[in-house]
Scaffold this motif. Sequence first.
Motif, mmCIF file in Angstrom:
data_model
loop_
_atom_site.group_PDB
_atom_site.id
_atom_site.type_symbol
_atom_site.label_atom_id
_atom_site.label_comp_id
_atom_site.label_asym_id
_atom_site.label_seq_id
_atom_site.Cartn_x
_atom_site.Cartn_y
_atom_site.Cartn_z
ATOM 1 N N LEU A 27 0.829 -1.203 0.000
ATOM 2 C CA LEU A 27 0.000 0.000 0.000
ATOM 3 C C LEU A 27 0.866 1.257 0.000
ATOM 4 N N LEU A 28 1.952 1.247 0.767
ATOM 5 C CA LEU A 28 2.846 2.405 0.834
ATOM 6 C C LEU A 28 3.578 2.616 -0.490
ATOM 7 N N ALA A 29 4.189 1.545 -1.000
ATOM 8 C CA ALA A 29 4.967 1.673 -2.237
ATOM 9 C C ALA A 29 4.064 1.998 -3.424
ATOM 10 N N GLY A 30 2.920 1.293 -3.492
ATOM 11 C CA GLY A 30 1.989 1.566 -4.582
ATOM 12 C C GLY A 30 1.441 2.978 -4.522
ATOM 13 N N GLY A 31 1.122 3.425 -3.314
ATOM 14 C CA GLY A 31 0.635 4.791 -3.157
ATOM 15 C C GLY A 31 1.669 5.819 -3.567
ATOM 16 N N LEU A 32 2.918 5.605 -3.170
ATOM 17 C CA LEU A 32 3.996 6.527 -3.554
ATOM 18 C C LEU A 32 4.129 6.629 -5.070
ATOM 19 N N LEU A 33 4.093 5.492 -5.742
ATOM 20 C CA LEU A 33 4.248 5.483 -7.195
ATOM 21 C C LEU A 33 3.039 6.101 -7.895
ATOM 22 N N LEU A 34 1.848 5.728 -7.457
ATOM 23 C CA LEU A 34 0.642 6.208 -8.130
ATOM 24 C C LEU A 34 0.379 7.686 -7.849
ATOM 25 N N ALA A 58 4.758 12.501 0.902
ATOM 26 C CA ALA A 58 5.896 11.772 1.467
ATOM 27 C C ALA A 58 6.189 12.231 2.890
ATOM 28 N N LEU A 59 6.128 13.538 3.121
ATOM 29 C CA LEU A 59 6.338 14.060 4.474
ATOM 30 C C LEU A 59 5.214 13.610 5.406
ATOM 31 N N MET A 62 2.323 -2.481 16.787
ATOM 32 C CA MET A 62 3.311 -2.110 15.773
ATOM 33 C C MET A 62 2.713 -2.145 14.380
ATOM 34 N N GLY A 63 1.723 -3.010 14.170
ATOM 35 C CA GLY A 63 1.049 -3.020 12.874
ATOM 36 C C GLY A 63 0.390 -1.688 12.583
ATOM 37 N N ASP A 64 -0.228 -1.098 13.609
ATOM 38 C CA ASP A 64 -0.847 0.223 13.441
ATOM 39 C C ASP A 64 0.204 1.287 13.175
ATOM 40 N N VAL A 65 1.346 1.166 13.826
ATOM 41 C CA VAL A 65 2.440 2.118 13.601
ATOM 42 C C VAL A 65 2.880 2.067 12.138
ATOM 43 N N LYS A 66 3.030 0.864 11.609
ATOM 44 C CA LYS A 66 3.463 0.720 10.215
ATOM 45 C C LYS A 66 2.379 1.197 9.253
ATOM 46 N N LEU A 67 1.114 0.909 9.572
ATOM 47 C CA LEU A 67 0.017 1.354 8.710
ATOM 48 C C LEU A 67 -0.080 2.878 8.675
ATOM 49 N N ALA A 68 0.403 3.533 9.728
ATOM 50 C CA ALA A 68 0.356 4.995 9.771
ATOM 51 C C ALA A 68 1.122 5.613 8.609
ATOM 52 N N ALA A 69 2.132 4.921 8.081
ATOM 53 C CA ALA A 69 2.920 5.477 6.974
ATOM 54 C C ALA A 69 2.079 5.639 5.703
ATOM 55 N N PRO A 70 1.433 4.574 5.188
ATOM 56 C CA PRO A 70 0.604 4.791 3.997
ATOM 57 C C PRO A 70 -0.623 5.667 4.261
ATOM 58 N N VAL A 71 -1.203 5.575 5.456
ATOM 59 C CA VAL A 71 -2.338 6.442 5.775
ATOM 60 C C VAL A 71 -1.887 7.902 5.767
#
Length: 221
Positions: free
Chosen positions: A104-111, A129-130, A152-161
Amino acid sequence: MLSAGNGDSTSLLLVLGAGLAGAFVSPVAEALIAKLLPRLGTVPAPRVRIATAALTGVACAAFALHFGITSSLPAFIFLAVIGSQLARIDVALHLLPNPLVLILLAGGLLLLLLPGLTDKQSDEWLRAALGAVILFAAYLILRLISPGGIGMGDVKLAAPVGLYLGYLGWTQLLYGGLLGFVLNGAVTVLVLRVKGREQATEVPHGPSMLGVLAAIALFTN
């Protein structure tokens, strides 16, 4: 140039097409997840698959209606598909798989880079990105302060959100980060009232984060 009638027809076809595509892709995504991430178990029960497909289809249609034929629409369709799967898994297993979060993070960054290249919206991509870094850091700090309060899963999900909220705007990032906790708290209170403290189970935070993100994308931009 399209007439008003033709424009309405095109919009209707776009919304219907996006909704049907989302509903079709959902079971395909579930089959791929079951194959590539066997630790999550087999594909879910039929009623869960139908509910997830319906949710994905509605989300895709809503994003298509809101954004229209724009360069940012593919990023939000992608969010609807992967976000629905993450919410389903978190509800069922209280788990946010790292590979899906990273996709989700990588795809979101690219799209989300696409609007920056085609519409000269490089500032929005940088803000996105910021936003990913800021919300991830905020959740990580909360995790360090109160290890039992957030996973920690929520912490990681915070990046794409944070990525998507940041793309929408600084105000959206602020309110999105806060309202995720508000919604999760409200759901927790509701579960406690319905099931009682003895029978109530832990309420996953991921669906609230994703739900608030979708709502902000649809109603504030």
